[in-house]
Motif scaffolding. Structure first.
Motif, PDB file in Angstrom:
ATOM      1  N   ILE A   1      -8.435 -17.774   7.725  1.00  0.00           N
ATOM      2  CA  ILE A   1      -8.930 -17.745   9.112  1.00  0.00           C
ATOM      3  C   ILE A   1      -7.878 -18.341  10.055  1.00  0.00           C
ATOM      4  N   GLN A   2      -7.294 -19.484   9.655  1.00  0.00           N
ATOM      5  CA  GLN A   2      -6.239 -20.098  10.474  1.00  0.00           C
ATOM      6  C   GLN A   2      -5.052 -19.146  10.604  1.00  0.00           C
ATOM      7  N   LYS A   3      -4.677 -18.543   9.485  1.00  0.00           N
ATOM      8  CA  LYS A   3      -3.528 -17.631   9.502  1.00  0.00           C
ATOM      9  C   LYS A   3      -3.775 -16.487  10.475  1.00  0.00           C
ATOM     10  N   GLU A   4      -4.951 -15.915  10.450  1.00  0.00           N
ATOM     11  CA  GLU A   4      -5.266 -14.806  11.352  1.00  0.00           C
ATOM     12  C   GLU A   4      -5.276 -15.269  12.808  1.00  0.00           C
ATOM     13  N   LYS A   5      -5.793 -16.471  13.066  1.00  0.00           N
ATOM     14  CA  LYS A   5      -5.782 -17.018  14.427  1.00  0.00           C
ATOM     15  C   LYS A   5      -4.348 -17.196  14.925  1.00  0.00           C
ATOM     16  N   TRP A   6      -3.502 -17.742  14.056  1.00  0.00           N
ATOM     17  CA  TRP A   6      -2.103 -17.975  14.423  1.00  0.00           C
ATOM     18  C   TRP A   6      -1.395 -16.649  14.675  1.00  0.00           C
ATOM     19  N   LYS A   7      -1.624 -15.686  13.802  1.00  0.00           N
ATOM     20  CA  LYS A   7      -0.989 -14.376  13.971  1.00  0.00           C
ATOM     21  C   LYS A   7      -1.471 -13.709  15.257  1.00  0.00           C
ATOM     22  N   LYS A   8      -2.760 -13.861  15.563  1.00  0.00           N
ATOM     23  CA  LYS A   8      -3.304 -13.293  16.797  1.00  0.00           C
ATOM     24  C   LYS A   8      -2.671 -13.966  18.015  1.00  0.00           C
TER      25      LYS A   8
ATOM     26  N   SER B   1       0.763 -12.668  18.394  1.00  0.00           N
ATOM     27  CA  SER B   1       0.738 -11.297  18.895  1.00  0.00           C
ATOM     28  C   SER B   1       0.474 -11.266  20.398  1.00  0.00           C
ATOM     29  N   GLU B   2      -0.489 -12.070  20.848  1.00  0.00           N
ATOM     30  CA  GLU B   2      -0.811 -12.134  22.277  1.00  0.00           C
ATOM     31  C   GLU B   2       0.363 -12.658  23.093  1.00  0.00           C
ATOM     32  N   LYS B   3       1.073 -13.631  22.536  1.00  0.00           N
ATOM     33  CA  LYS B   3       2.199 -14.234  23.246  1.00  0.00           C
ATOM     34  C   LYS B   3       3.510 -13.494  23.010  1.00  0.00           C
ATOM     35  N   LYS B   4       3.468 -12.511  22.095  1.00  0.00           N
ATOM     36  CA  LYS B   4       4.654 -11.721  21.743  1.00  0.00           C
ATOM     37  C   LYS B   4       5.785 -12.621  21.257  1.00  0.00           C
ATOM     38  N   ILE B   5       5.438 -13.509  20.334  1.00  0.00           N
ATOM     39  CA  ILE B   5       6.427 -14.383  19.713  1.00  0.00           C
ATOM     40  C   ILE B   5       6.205 -14.376  18.207  1.00  0.00           C
ATOM     41  N   SER B   6       7.178 -14.864  17.477  1.00  0.00           N
ATOM     42  CA  SER B   6       7.048 -14.939  16.025  1.00  0.00           C
ATOM     43  C   SER B   6       6.294 -16.201  15.633  1.00  0.00           C
ATOM     44  N   LEU B   7       5.738 -16.176  14.417  1.00  0.00           N
ATOM     45  CA  LEU B   7       5.039 -17.355  13.904  1.00  0.00           C
ATOM     46  C   LEU B   7       6.017 -18.518  13.763  1.00  0.00           C
ATOM     47  N   THR B   8       7.229 -18.231  13.320  1.00  0.00           N
ATOM     48  CA  THR B   8       8.258 -19.266  13.204  1.00  0.00           C
ATOM     49  C   THR B   8       8.515 -19.918  14.562  1.00  0.00           C
ATOM     50  N   SER B   9       8.653 -19.103  15.584  1.00  0.00           N
ATOM     51  CA  SER B   9       8.889 -19.619  16.933  1.00  0.00           C
ATOM     52  C   SER B   9       7.715 -20.475  17.393  1.00  0.00           C
ATOM     53  N   LEU B  10       6.503 -20.019  17.136  1.00  0.00           N
ATOM     54  CA  LEU B  10       5.309 -20.780  17.517  1.00  0.00           C
ATOM     55  C   LEU B  10       5.313 -22.166  16.884  1.00  0.00           C
ATOM     56  N   ILE B  11       5.579 -22.207  15.603  1.00  0.00           N
ATOM     57  CA  ILE B  11       5.535 -23.489  14.883  1.00  0.00           C
ATOM     58  C   ILE B  11       6.669 -24.412  15.323  1.00  0.00           C
TER      59      ILE B  11
ATOM     60  N   GLU C   1       8.466 -29.168  18.152  1.00  0.00           N
ATOM     61  CA  GLU C   1       9.555 -29.776  18.908  1.00  0.00           C
ATOM     62  C   GLU C   1       9.271 -29.862  20.409  1.00  0.00           C
ATOM     63  N   ASN C   2       8.038 -29.514  20.811  1.00  0.00           N
ATOM     64  CA  ASN C   2       7.635 -29.562  22.225  1.00  0.00           C
ATOM     65  C   ASN C   2       8.600 -28.812  23.130  1.00  0.00           C
ATOM     66  N   ARG C   3       8.990 -27.632  22.710  1.00  0.00           N
ATOM     67  CA  ARG C   3       9.888 -26.801  23.517  1.00  0.00           C
ATOM     68  C   ARG C   3       9.099 -25.639  24.112  1.00  0.00           C
ATOM     69  N   PHE C   4       9.722 -24.980  25.093  1.00  0.00           N
ATOM     70  CA  PHE C   4       9.114 -23.795  25.687  1.00  0.00           C
ATOM     71  C   PHE C   4       8.953 -22.707  24.647  1.00  0.00           C
ATOM     72  N   MET C   5       7.831 -22.031  24.686  1.00  0.00           N
ATOM     73  CA  MET C   5       7.631 -20.849  23.858  1.00  0.00           C
ATOM     74  C   MET C   5       8.414 -19.708  24.506  1.00  0.00           C
ATOM     75  N   ASP C   6       8.808 -18.739  23.695  1.00  0.00           N
ATOM     76  CA  ASP C   6       9.572 -17.612  24.224  1.00  0.00           C
ATOM     77  C   ASP C   6       8.805 -16.882  25.329  1.00  0.00           C
ATOM     78  N   ASN C   7       7.485 -16.740  25.146  1.00  0.00           N
ATOM     79  CA  ASN C   7       6.702 -16.042  26.163  1.00  0.00           C
ATOM     80  C   ASN C   7       6.657 -16.839  27.472  1.00  0.00           C
ATOM     81  N   GLU C   8       6.675 -18.172  27.371  1.00  0.00           N
ATOM     82  CA  GLU C   8       6.676 -19.004  28.577  1.00  0.00           C
ATOM     83  C   GLU C   8       8.002 -18.867  29.315  1.00  0.00           C
TER      84      GLU C   8
END
Length: 122
Positions: A20-27, A30-40, A45-52
């Motif tokens: 369930i967590q994995k699907e939430k993270w993947k969703k 997908s919504e933010k158009k970023i990779s899971l690696t980038s999200l984590i 590291e409290n950095r800007f997300m690519d979508n931001e």
């Protein structure tokens, strides 16, 4: 000093999460158009997300284009006023609308900069 070998992305971290967590993270990714690696990585590291970053750049570009149009309008109003020695009510209304746009954009800009500064200060 950081060794260049340490910068290469050749190491993996395995974590256990529920499906369930994995699907939430993947969703979320997908919504933010970023990779899971980038999200984590960016979250940890409290950095800007690519979508931001894309939002900030799009906002700045939009703002620049609109300010360019507003500058042209202001110059047109000044040219009309100087040549005719008066300004029609219609031109004043257009001018007032453009000034209202500036106020809205400045407010958006200040909110965006506040968020950027907050993220940078972490």
């Amino acid at each position: 000093m950081i060794n260049k070998k340490d910068i290469k992305k050749k190491y993996y971290i395995k974590i256990r999460i529920s499906i369930i967590q994995k699907e939430k993270w993947k969703k979320a990714c997908s919504e933010k158009k970023i990779s899971l690696t980038s999200l984590i990585i960016n979250s940890v590291e409290n950095r800007f997300m690519d979508n931001e970053r894309r939002k900030v750049l799009a906002f700045i570009e939009k703002q620049d284009n609109i300010f360019g149009k507003i500058e042209n309008n202001i110059n047109q109003v000044a040219k009309i006023a100087n040549s005719q020695k008066f300004i029609s009510e219609n031109e004043i209304r257009k001018f007032s609308n453009k000034l209202s746009e500036i106020i809205i954009l400045k407010k958006e800009q200040n909110e965006m900069f506040t968020k950027i500064y907050a993220m940078l200060s972490r």
